[in-house]
Design a protein around this motif. Structure first.
Motif, PDB file in Angstrom:
ATOM      1  N   ALA A 179      -2.842  -3.956  -8.199  1.00 51.48           N
ATOM      2  CA  ALA A 179      -3.737  -3.406  -6.976  1.00 51.48           C
ATOM      3  C   ALA A 179      -2.851  -2.695  -6.081  1.00 51.48           C
ATOM      4  O   ALA A 179      -3.254  -1.624  -5.740  1.00 51.48           O
ATOM      5  CB  ALA A 179      -4.612  -4.292  -6.415  1.00 51.48           C
ATOM      6  N   ALA A 180      -1.872  -3.182  -5.625  1.00 54.01           N
ATOM      7  CA  ALA A 180      -0.922  -2.639  -4.557  1.00 54.01           C
ATOM      8  C   ALA A 180      -0.286  -1.370  -5.123  1.00 54.01           C
ATOM      9  O   ALA A 180      -0.475  -0.311  -4.307  1.00 54.01           O
ATOM     10  CB  ALA A 180       0.178  -3.747  -4.188  1.00 54.01           C
ATOM     11  N   SER A 192       0.719  -1.408  -0.155  1.00 58.21           N
ATOM     12  CA  SER A 192      -0.147   0.126  -0.137  1.00 58.21           C
ATOM     13  C   SER A 192       0.809   1.216  -0.112  1.00 58.21           C
ATOM     14  O   SER A 192       0.132   2.459  -0.073  1.00 58.21           O
ATOM     15  CB  SER A 192      -1.044  -0.009   1.180  1.00 58.21           C
ATOM     16  N   ARG A 249      -1.598   0.696  -7.491  1.00 60.50           N
ATOM     17  CA  ARG A 249      -2.661   1.584  -7.610  1.00 60.50           C
ATOM     18  C   ARG A 249      -2.978   2.472  -5.986  1.00 60.50           C
ATOM     19  O   ARG A 249      -3.134   3.387  -5.974  1.00 60.50           O
ATOM     20  CB  ARG A 249      -4.069   1.036  -7.990  1.00 60.50           C
ATOM     21  N   CYS A 250      -3.245   1.296  -5.333  1.00 60.67           N
ATOM     22  CA  CYS A 250      -3.086   1.831  -3.574  1.00 60.67           C
ATOM     23  C   CYS A 250      -2.051   2.811  -3.339  1.00 60.67           C
ATOM     24  O   CYS A 250      -1.939   3.845  -2.761  1.00 60.67           O
ATOM     25  CB  CYS A 250      -3.330   0.724  -2.738  1.00 60.67           C
ATOM     26  N   ALA A 251      -1.013   2.284  -3.689  1.00 59.82           N
ATOM     27  CA  ALA A 251       0.441   3.142  -3.107  1.00 59.82           C
ATOM     28  C   ALA A 251       0.462   4.235  -3.965  1.00 59.82           C
ATOM     29  O   ALA A 251       0.795   5.312  -3.244  1.00 59.82           O
ATOM     30  CB  ALA A 251       1.690   2.102  -3.457  1.00 59.82           C
ATOM     31  N   ARG A 252       0.126   4.406  -5.288  1.00 60.95           N
ATOM     32  CA  ARG A 252       0.187   5.748  -5.770  1.00 60.95           C
ATOM     33  C   ARG A 252      -0.620   6.971  -4.892  1.00 60.95           C
ATOM     34  O   ARG A 252      -0.218   8.048  -4.868  1.00 60.95           O
ATOM     35  CB  ARG A 252      -0.371   5.574  -7.164  1.00 60.95           C
ATOM     36  N   ARG A 253      -2.123   6.307  -4.513  1.00 55.52           N
ATOM     37  CA  ARG A 253      -2.807   7.300  -3.702  1.00 55.52           C
ATOM     38  C   ARG A 253      -2.061   7.674  -2.518  1.00 55.52           C
ATOM     39  O   ARG A 253      -2.188   8.772  -2.123  1.00 55.52           O
ATOM     40  CB  ARG A 253      -4.067   6.635  -3.376  1.00 55.52           C
ATOM     41  N   ASN A 254      -1.559   6.471  -1.728  1.00 53.63           N
ATOM     42  CA  ASN A 254      -0.943   6.878  -0.493  1.00 53.63           C
ATOM     43  C   ASN A 254       0.579   7.585  -0.449  1.00 53.63           C
ATOM     44  O   ASN A 254       0.783   8.288   0.704  1.00 53.63           O
ATOM     45  CB  ASN A 254      -0.708   5.614   0.246  1.00 53.63           C
ATOM     46  N   GLU A 286      -4.685 -11.679   1.896  1.00 51.97           N
ATOM     47  CA  GLU A 286      -3.457 -11.307   1.179  1.00 51.97           C
ATOM     48  C   GLU A 286      -2.980 -11.903   0.059  1.00 51.97           C
ATOM     49  O   GLU A 286      -3.145 -13.174   0.098  1.00 51.97           O
ATOM     50  CB  GLU A 286      -2.521 -11.149   2.409  1.00 51.97           C
TER      51      GLU A 286
END
Length: 171
Positions: free
Chosen positions: A34-35, A9, A37-42, A93
């Motif tokens: 998916a990780a 994330s 995409r999430c990391a880009r937001r975070n 996970e």
């Protein structure tokens, strides 16, 4: 320069960047789309860059030899122990985030092998492992020419291998 491999994330990279008062260039990477995409937001709040691919492969070549801190939340569960994990881990996970190969150290070895080329002189690698795996993990990291030690926090039941590239280490 901060690099967060196997970033999931992006939480580790974002947490470290938040402590740098905006004075860090952050790059993160993961194999799971998916990780990523999430990391880009975070990491967006810290101007971070997230790359999709296997370990060092997607990182910009210009980062070689310039990384001050390299963190890697590698999978470290031995493959035959993944089914023994609590349901909240093994059912929710991705297996790629858990399975570290036969002894749990396959990905750690790959990260350590590449680290000297990416770390700046004096740069540090930090990788979580289990206390039981720490002796073999230390050996694997030291075999790559880094000065390594393990640190255990009993309060959080966490063990981290820290390793440093010295000025004379191969790059």
């Amino acid at each position: 320069m901060l690099v967060d491999l196997c970033c999931g994330s992006g939480a580790v990279g974002a947490a470290l960047a938040s402590q740098a008062d905006g004075h860090v260039e952050l790059h993160a990477g993961d194999v799971d789309p998916a990780a990523v995409r999430c990391a880009r937001r975070n990491v967006a709040a810290y101007g971070g860059h997230v790359h999709h691919g296997d370990l060092y492969e997607p990182l910009p070549a210009g980062l070689r030899g310039r990384v001050d801190v390299l963190v890697a939340n590698v999978p470290y569960v031995p493959a035959d122990e993944v089914p023994l994990l609590p349901p909240e881990a093994r059912l929710h996970e991705p297996r790629v985030a858990l399975d570290g190969g036969p002894d749990g150290l396959d990905v750690l070895r790959r990260v350590a092998a590449g680290a000297p080329a990416w770390l700046a002189p004096g740069g540090s690698l930090l990788v979580e492992t289990s206390e039981r795996q720490a002796p073999r993990a230390l050996e694997a990291v030291a075999d790559c020419g880094l000065a390594a030690r393990s640190v255990t926090c009993e309060e959080f039941d966490a063990t981290v291998i820290t390793a440093t590239r010295r000025d004379g280490d191969r790059a």
